[in-house]
Write a protein that holds these residues in place. Structure first.
Motif, PDB file in Angstrom:
ATOM      1  N   CYS A 240     -12.573  22.251  12.166  1.00 49.98           N
ATOM      2  CA  CYS A 240     -11.440  21.920  13.053  1.00 49.98           C
ATOM      3  C   CYS A 240     -10.694  23.172  13.505  1.00 49.98           C
TER       4      CYS A 240
ATOM      5  N   CYS B 117      -7.165  21.825  17.879  1.00 51.02           N
ATOM      6  CA  CYS B 117      -6.940  21.759  19.327  1.00 51.02           C
ATOM      7  C   CYS B 117      -6.063  20.569  19.728  1.00 51.02           C
TER       8      CYS B 117
ATOM      9  N   CYS C 275     -13.770  15.170  20.129  1.00 50.74           N
ATOM     10  CA  CYS C 275     -13.649  16.392  19.322  1.00 50.74           C
ATOM     11  C   CYS C 275     -14.680  17.438  19.779  1.00 50.74           C
TER      12      CYS C 275
HETATM   13  S1  SF4 Z   1     -10.254  17.175  18.195  1.00 53.48           S
HETATM   14 FE1  SF4 Z   1      -9.028  17.013  16.328  1.00 53.48          FE
HETATM   15  S2  SF4 Z   1     -10.480  17.284  14.665  1.00 53.48           S
HETATM   16 FE2  SF4 Z   1     -11.485  18.004  16.519  1.00 53.48          FE
HETATM   17  S3  SF4 Z   1     -11.084  20.159  16.545  1.00 53.48           S
HETATM   18 FE3  SF4 Z   1      -9.478  19.233  17.772  1.00 53.48          FE
HETATM   19  S4  SF4 Z   1      -7.812  18.883  16.311  1.00 53.48           S
HETATM   20 FE4  SF4 Z   1      -9.663  19.310  15.111  1.00 53.48          FE
END
Ligand code: SF4
Ligand code: SF4
Length: 282
Positions: free
Chosen positions: A67, A70, A106
């Protein structure tokens, strides 16, 4: 043929009607208790259970190594079931509706599918009568997916009788949707009338034909009957107050076992339902 037995409020005799109708019809009938928060039809049917299945919903599990924080998962979730707080991502499984949106968006493929147990289904039989119900896990709030699972046990041929939960909210809709007929059970009291009106409204929005059973029909007043007449809701059966019926219920006995003359009345009830369903198809 799918007949859902519903009532705007609890304690009106819905389970009495569902179980006795199912047992009176007997062979080729399935009784599904979809009141998964408080299933009680089995107490009267006494089925021999043959199959138990644990039912789970898919919920997100985040791999913190992958993760990048983002925030895209939190942006797409309509239920605030996954949020980025500071330098961590927090899923709230109890709020998750298992739509899969967060997994799909994601960019790091950091979300995998976990499980939240919703409850169990149990299926069995009492003689020729097939029976199934669901039991929602204590503390679980989301019953419609479990109700849909119980309904998925319905066979395409024969007669399926569904004991729906009380009320008019999502679990009831999940239990009556796509039924051929909804049988509403009420009692002739102001509370009964109030909740009956809500139930009729919900059933009519779904466009399902419906009829009425008035339980304890000789107590209370005649406002339920007048309302039924006004809105064109056919009264298909009346069950007067009888101490023997109350005693049988309190002992977990079937009405048709204790007072066999009621079997014919439940068979006539089914014939009336069949006539209404067929007249709607003409
Ligand atoms: S979508 Fe959610 S779980 Fe995936 S990288 Fe972004 S913050 Fe992390
Ligand atoms: S699966 Fe759907 S409801 Fe559940 S956390 Fe992800 S986006 Fe939200």
């Amino acid at each position: 043929m799918v007949i859902s037995i519903a009532s705007g409020k609890g304690g009106t005799g819905k389970t009495t009607v569902a179980t006795n109708l199912a047992v009176s019809l007997g062979k080729g009938v399935q009784l599904l208790d979809c009141d998964v928060e408080e299933p009680n039809a089995h107490l009267f049917i006494n089925p021999v259970f043959e199959k138990t299945e644990v039912i789970a919903a898919s919920v997100p599990e985040v791999d913190e190594e992958k993760c990048t924080l983002c925030g895209k998962c939190g942006e797409i979730c309509q239920f605030k079931a996954i949020v980025v707080i500071g330098n961590t991502v927090l899923p709230f499984p109890e709020l998750c509706h298992s739509c899969g949106g967060c997994m799909a968006v994601c960019p790091e493929k950091a979300i995998r599918e976990g499980e939240r147990v919703l409850g169990i289904t149990e299926a069995g039989r009492r003689g020729d009568l097939e029976f199934a119900h669901g039991r929602l896990r204590v503390g679980e709030a989301m019953s419609p997916p479990l109700i849909r699972k119980v309904r998925s046990l319905s066979k395409s041929d024969g007669i399926t009788i569904i004991d729906a939960p009380p009320g008019t909210s999502c679990p009831v809709i999940a239990s009556i949707k796509d039924a051929d007929f909804v049988l509403l059970v009420t009692e002739p009291t102001p509370f009964g009338l109030h909740d009956l009106k809500l139930a009729v409204g919900a059933v009519r929005i779904l466009g399902i034909p419906c009829g009425l059973v008035i339980n304890r029909s000789d107590v209370g007043d005649d406002r339920v009957r007048k309302y039924a007449e006004e809105v064109g809701l056919p009264i298909l059966m009346e069950i007067p107050f009888d101490r023997r019926i109350a005693v049988a219920y309190s002992r977990g006995q079937m009405l048709v076992d204790v007072m066999p003359e009621w079997k014919e009345k439940f068979l006539q009830l089914y014939e009336r339902i069949l006539t209404l369903v067929n007249s709607g198809k003409e």
